[in-house]
Design an enzyme around this catalytic site. Structure first.
Site, short mmCIF file in Angstrom:
data_model
loop_
_atom_site.label_atom_id
_atom_site.label_comp_id
_atom_site.label_asym_id
_atom_site.label_seq_id
_atom_site.Cartn_x
_atom_site.Cartn_y
_atom_site.Cartn_z
N THR B 148 0.88 -1.18 0.00
CA THR B 148 0.00 0.00 0.00
C THR B 148 0.91 1.22 0.00
O THR B 148 1.38 1.64 -1.05
CB THR B 148 -0.97 -0.01 1.21
OG1 THR B 148 -0.22 -0.20 2.41
CG2 THR B 148 -2.00 -1.10 1.06
N THR B 185 1.02 -9.62 12.37
CA THR B 185 1.56 -8.44 11.72
C THR B 185 0.76 -8.13 10.49
O THR B 185 0.02 -8.96 9.99
CB THR B 185 3.03 -8.62 11.31
OG1 THR B 185 3.48 -7.41 10.72
CG2 THR B 185 3.19 -9.73 10.27
N THR B 402 -8.24 9.64 0.43
CA THR B 402 -8.68 10.24 -0.84
C THR B 402 -7.55 10.33 -1.86
O THR B 402 -6.48 9.81 -1.65
CB THR B 402 -9.27 11.64 -0.57
OG1 THR B 402 -8.37 12.35 0.27
CG2 THR B 402 -10.62 11.52 0.07
#
Lengths: 402, 402
Positions: B148, B185, B402
């Protein structure tokens, strides 16, 4: 109860003053303050629960052991914690103030704030403290002298009546960084002219700090120097408060008003903060659970960063509640964001709600924002205060010492 | 034991692959990964202790209840936590992978990472997962698909011998934000061709995560999606490990090597981090106390900000130890900062040392820094890993959603 001006000088018989001693060479404004009562006071205090305690805390504990005091002397620029000659220098500071004021050394409380691990320049305090002039209306002056990274002074005072007598409680405090008080706060000084026994004053303070200062967090770091002192000189002339009666309750209510106002000011002026973030948790199965949940939410770096970005990222609110170790059912939880610009419900009984992102942005762009959580399973509630996490927090703390 | 390449595909019989399904429209690279074993595996896992758990965790718990599995499917871009249709969509994800792989749905573990509170677009996964191609050397490809805010893939693998047979353990993981693992984790997938019983594998994993992932903190926020899964397919041909014997110890040592390397990579690539900060605490009266102290130090926002500023502000180290709730004597503590650029002792037995500020700055400017604490009162030690607190952490999290 009436909100009044005057801070730590609002109550009868209290004076204050400050002077620049030069504790930290680079500081050009006053760095040492005194708060003084015309007559002997009943005194109570709470201290940091940090295992590492600064020397002035031990000296103040000794001096307040008999429950009475006349004055507080405090400096900014050096915490006198883990510092060479710490105890000796804290004692010398009390002595210097005692000589100036003509009171016993053991009637002076000592407090320090600033960098940890460096020797306090006590010589400059001994040299310049005698230049300090006490005044009736110097609360703000004294307040500014104990500021470190604070951007504004923090003060509150109230007037109330006990048995027909007008009483006042007022206070000043400093906060800003290393703020996650535990049984005390980063220097809060409260004065009152109310007549109250040492036992009752201690009870009132101990109970109240749990619901005020101890519900504030700026960065999760509990300082080595946290201290909250109340001096009560009895000059209001009320009948001495000796029991937990109606008059004691009136006193507690006034004390709570002052401490809540100071606590909110500490949170709002957290290092680098652009806004005050309040979390209210209601309908919890216990006040303790509600408190844990509210503190976890305002303490979460991710929630704090989202508040800075005015981002209605409520998943982080639930995540923080989840690791708070407090009991609650995720599937019962409702969350709304509220401020002067309106209110937006974002989560209902654990499920996402469709909401107006633009309105949410507006709500979260205000300088005071509330995260309203309803856990829908009991009757207890609690409120905690914090602030957003900003670039300036990192800037201030990336190079505070130099 | 030898450090090798290959990550999650290093052990015999494991393949991996990834594909872009479009879980998050704005993401242009792959967002869904599969790790697959040619034959049935013994499986063990640990999960977040957050009270709010994402749906895929519950589905994985169900599917691993029998102690066996064949594959892991994981997506980035949506956490499927507090999300509409969470459980149903997690099950559909397992089913889609099972159909592609020709295995039972209950032999597939499911994991998700990304934003909380939004519905997972399962339809796009069902549509595009069949396009995924498994390969022998796709560990990094799969690793990148689950990133990510991570800036780099995180991988480790080792080769070791058990009873004359060559065994391998390899893994990939993701981390970055909301990292303060508690019994798990943020997505760590480990594969091994070692033959080991479910009970021994579970013991080894449970013990080891406590000393590896659970000693990492990026921001103190324990995620709703933390999960560490180990698949052991036995293809190395070693005699089955059934007891806590020498061979079990060899396996644990190898597992520890892989997990420690992954844990360090998570800390070093914490959101916005510019450096890996390690805290070692030695001569503590217990390992638990040493662990609490080390974690408090690397978890302190003030210490983290000081590390960003390369500021040798050791008072903050003692302050953090002080509120850790672990027993120690401040007056016994010695602290030094260490890195490839040298070592600087800053505090000896609780007292400030004169030190070379310029050298300290150089030591703390390296990309890997150690805060070495000696509490001088026992024989136990522990290490914890974290990172610095930077402008970029605030930037990434001020507007992540966003």
């Amino acid at each position: 109860m009436k909100i009044i001006e005057g801070g730590v000088c609002a109550a009868k018989g209290f004076k204050a003053g400050s002077v620049r001693c030069g504790v930290k060479e680079s500081r050009t404004n006053d760095d040492t303050a005194i708060i003084f009562s015309e007559c002997e006071c009943t005194a109570a205090a709470t201290y940091t629960m940090n295992r590492v305690k600064a020397a002035p805390l031990y000296v103040t504990m000794e001096h307040l052991e008999d429950g009475v005091a006349r004055a507080i002397v405090a400096n900014a620029g050096n915490a006198n914690a883990c510092a060479p000659d710490g105890m000796e220098n804290a004692r010398r500071m009390a002595k210097a103030a005692a000589q100036l004021l003509g009171v016993a050394e053991t009637d002076v409380a000592v407090a320090s704030t600033g960098v940890i691990g460096q020797r306090l320049n006590i010589e400059c305090i001994e040299e310049h403290l005698p230049e300090l002039v006490l005044e009736d209306n110097a609360s703000e002056k004294a307040n500014r002298a104990i500021m470190t990274t604070d951007t504004k002074p923090k003060t509150a005072a109230v007037e109330f009546t006990i048995g027909g007598k007008t009483c006042r409680i007022g206070g000043i405090c400093k906060g800003s960084g290393m703020i996650h008080p535990n049984m005390g706060t980063m220097l809060s000084f409260i004065t009152t002219d109310c007549a109250i026994t040492h036992e009752m004053l201690t009870d009132a303070l101990q109970e109240n700090v749990k619901k005020t200062y101890n519900r504030v967090t700026v960065d999760g770091d509990t300082s080595t120097n946290d201290m909250c002192i109340v001096l009560a000189n009895g000059m209001a002339g009320n009948t001495l408060i000796e029991w937990q009666d109606e008059e004691y309750q009136a006193f507690c209510k006034a004390l709570n008003e002052v401490n809540t106002r100071l606590a909110r000011q500490i949170a709002a002026d957290g290092e680098g903060a652009t806004k005050l973030v309040t979390c209210t948790v209601k309908n919890s199965r216990s006040e303790e659970a509600a408190e844990r949940l509210a503190k976890a939410v305002v303490g979460s770096n991710l929630v704090k960063a989202a508040m800075f970005g005015a981002d209605a990222n409520w998943g982080r609110v639930l995540c923080a509640m989840g690791y708070s170790k407090a009991p609650f059912r995720p599937e019962y939880v409702s969350v709304a964001f509220e401020s002067a610009a309106g209110s937006v419900a974002v989560c209902d009984k654990g499920a996402a709600l469709d909401f107006d992102e633009e309105l949410a942005k507006k709500v979260l762009s205000e300088s005071e924002v509330t995260i309203a959580v309803d856990v829908n399973e009991g009757e207890d509630s609690a409120t905690a205060w914090g602030c957003d996490l900003t670039y300036d927090y990192v800037k201030i703390n990336g190079d505070y010492r130099t």
